[in-house]
Design an enzyme around this catalytic site. Structure first.
Site, short mmCIF file in Angstrom:
data_model
loop_
_atom_site.label_atom_id
_atom_site.label_comp_id
_atom_site.label_asym_id
_atom_site.label_seq_id
_atom_site.Cartn_x
_atom_site.Cartn_y
_atom_site.Cartn_z
N ARG A 1 0.83 -1.20 0.00
CA ARG A 1 0.00 0.00 0.00
C ARG A 1 0.87 1.25 0.00
O ARG A 1 1.98 1.25 0.52
CB ARG A 1 -0.92 0.02 1.21
CG ARG A 1 -0.20 0.25 2.51
CD ARG A 1 -1.18 0.66 3.60
NE ARG A 1 -1.84 -0.52 4.14
CZ ARG A 1 -2.63 -0.51 5.21
NH1 ARG A 1 -2.89 0.63 5.84
NH2 ARG A 1 -3.17 -1.61 5.67
N ASP B 1 0.54 5.46 1.01
CA ASP B 1 -0.32 6.38 1.76
C ASP B 1 -0.93 7.47 0.88
O ASP B 1 -0.49 7.70 -0.24
CB ASP B 1 0.53 7.10 2.82
CG ASP B 1 0.81 6.19 4.00
OD1 ASP B 1 0.20 5.11 4.08
OD2 ASP B 1 1.65 6.57 4.83
N TYR C 1 12.07 3.01 -3.18
CA TYR C 1 11.38 4.28 -2.96
C TYR C 1 12.34 5.44 -3.16
O TYR C 1 13.53 5.32 -2.85
CB TYR C 1 10.84 4.36 -1.52
CG TYR C 1 9.51 3.68 -1.32
CD1 TYR C 1 8.33 4.35 -1.62
CD2 TYR C 1 9.44 2.37 -0.83
CE1 TYR C 1 7.10 3.73 -1.43
CE2 TYR C 1 8.21 1.74 -0.64
CZ TYR C 1 7.04 2.44 -0.94
OH TYR C 1 5.82 1.84 -0.77
N ARG D 1 9.43 7.86 5.06
CA ARG D 1 9.16 9.26 5.43
C ARG D 1 9.78 9.61 6.77
O ARG D 1 10.18 10.76 6.99
CB ARG D 1 7.65 9.51 5.42
CG ARG D 1 7.07 9.50 4.01
CD ARG D 1 5.56 9.39 3.99
NE ARG D 1 4.93 10.47 4.72
CZ ARG D 1 3.63 10.51 5.01
NH1 ARG D 1 2.84 9.51 4.65
NH2 ARG D 1 3.13 11.53 5.67
#
Lengths: 270, 270
Positions: B51, B53, B111, B198
């Protein structure tokens, strides 16, 4: 005493009715003047290096204005960016002498047209490129551009929607390159006629799609007739990359790394 | 007979409530399933590699689904793209064997967090980067990342908003690089905890801003305590670049580099 300042601005033209101020329209110029006037509390008028049409973008558009005030650069740029909408950014600011004129002092303009020539739409480039899924022949498009280099009468590529009688331009550099399916069409010239880059692009797309060979571009140029050129390509793919000025204007501080890149392009061209 | 297909999709997360389907929310998964179901006239469920965000983007998210039908790839992808909103694009499609699972078969995820570290906002990168005008020390940030490479318990970087007890990950590659003021933070790992990239980025920003030296990252990792790490950096800067699978799944046709190239076009332009 009057002071003259030059701004380097960047904008995404998608949601604007072009750069030039018009009554009751959201334009780049109206947003810029509005923000400047809030800060100077004057009624400043801005002059752009050239107009860009509705939907056309700029990475480095040059704008000048006169004011009664001595401006603190850092604070002014910060405040302007806070006042401007998300789609406009001030990227540089310089004090210039009284002889500088963003439009008249410009020696060349560099435009880039981007085509996404992959099978699928791109979410990142969707606002700044035209999607053409059918494979284009980029080599043939590049060859076609070579016929346009130098001084010519570009009447064939001029929108009929203008009455400016001057139709000669000098194309200093042209190229059409493919980077993994993203096609860049670059044109640098002393000046451009209304819709000229988009009409050249429309003609190139016909050539890339094998409707004509590269030599067709020479025939279109020779004809001096808009009807011989291809359709005007969609505004969304077009970006004003930069505007070049004489070194004596000392615009170095607003000409940063992009200028180096521009120089490379020009060097390769010569 | 059941057929299994994998899709490579790209999306701009800005206007979605994350990837995962949720009642009464606009999510990537709900848009994809809706479009697939229109075409198959079935009630297909999709499985994402992981998933993302709300606000997080993907250049190459992998999704699989089962169907009773043999699908014509070209026509299906074309129709899906026509049905999907502008912010989602299907970039690849492959038939896979029954053992393939977009989440469980994944060997790594890559990422990228993008920081616009120039004085001025960027109109091209505004949705996909975080703007930090104060100069960051990228060398120190890169050094700090090196403490995270390899197998570790990443509890310090896990949002408290999750009860998954597994907190070990293997970081296979990390780097922090500066390209003319645009900072790329790249992390490749076998798996990531909720909000891990993050939170690492938030900690890196503190280090880059000289609040701590690079060694601080080692202390935070060691502490196994979320309170020791920096704040969770804004979702807008984060992009899932790609997901890696074993060669035996023969996903070559959906593993190309287009997406990364598109991002480069934007970053170079800004």
């Amino acid at each position: 005493m009057k002071h003259k300042y030059a701004l380097k601005i960047q904008y995404l033209g998608t949601t604007f009715s072009g750069s030039q101020i018009q009554p009751a329209q959201r334009t780049i110029q109206s947003e810029i003047e509005h923000a400047i006037n809030i800060l100077t509390k004057e009624n400043n008028k801005t002059v752009f290096s050239g107009r860009t049409d509705a939907g056309v973008h700029a990475l480095s558009q040059i704008v000048h204005f006169d004011t009664e005030q001595e401006i603190n650069k850092r604070k002014f740029v910060y405040s302007l960016n806070a006042l401007l909408p998300d789609e406009i950014s001030v990227k540089g600011f310089a004090k210039v002498d009284e002889f500088f004129h963003s439009q008249k002092s410009a020696r060349y303009r560099w435009y880039r047209y981007i085509i996404n020539n992959t099978s699928h739409k791109s979410i990142l480039l969707r606002n700044i490129s035209l999607h053409i899924p059918e494979k284009l022949n980029v080599q043939e498009m590049h060859s076609a551009l070579s016929y346009l280099n130098g001084h010519h009468d570009f009447s064939s590529f001029k929108s009929s929607n203008t009455d400016n009688p001057a139709t000669h331009c000098n194309i200093l550099y042209s190229s059409c390159r493919n980077f993994s399916g993203i096609i860049y069409i670059d044109l640098i010239a002393n000046r451009f006629l209304y819709n000229m880059v988009r009409t050249i692009t429309g003609t190139l797309i016909e050539i890339g799609g094998c409707k004509y060979t590269a030599e067709h571009m020479a025939d279109v140029l020779e004809a001096k007739n808009r009807k011989c050129a291809g359709p005007t390509a969609d505004a969304r793919g077009l970006t004003l990359m930069s505007v070049g000025y004489d070194e004596r204007y000392n615009l170095k501080e607003i000409m940063n790394t992009e200028a180096i890149n521009e120089q490379n392009v020009l060097c390769k061209a010569s």
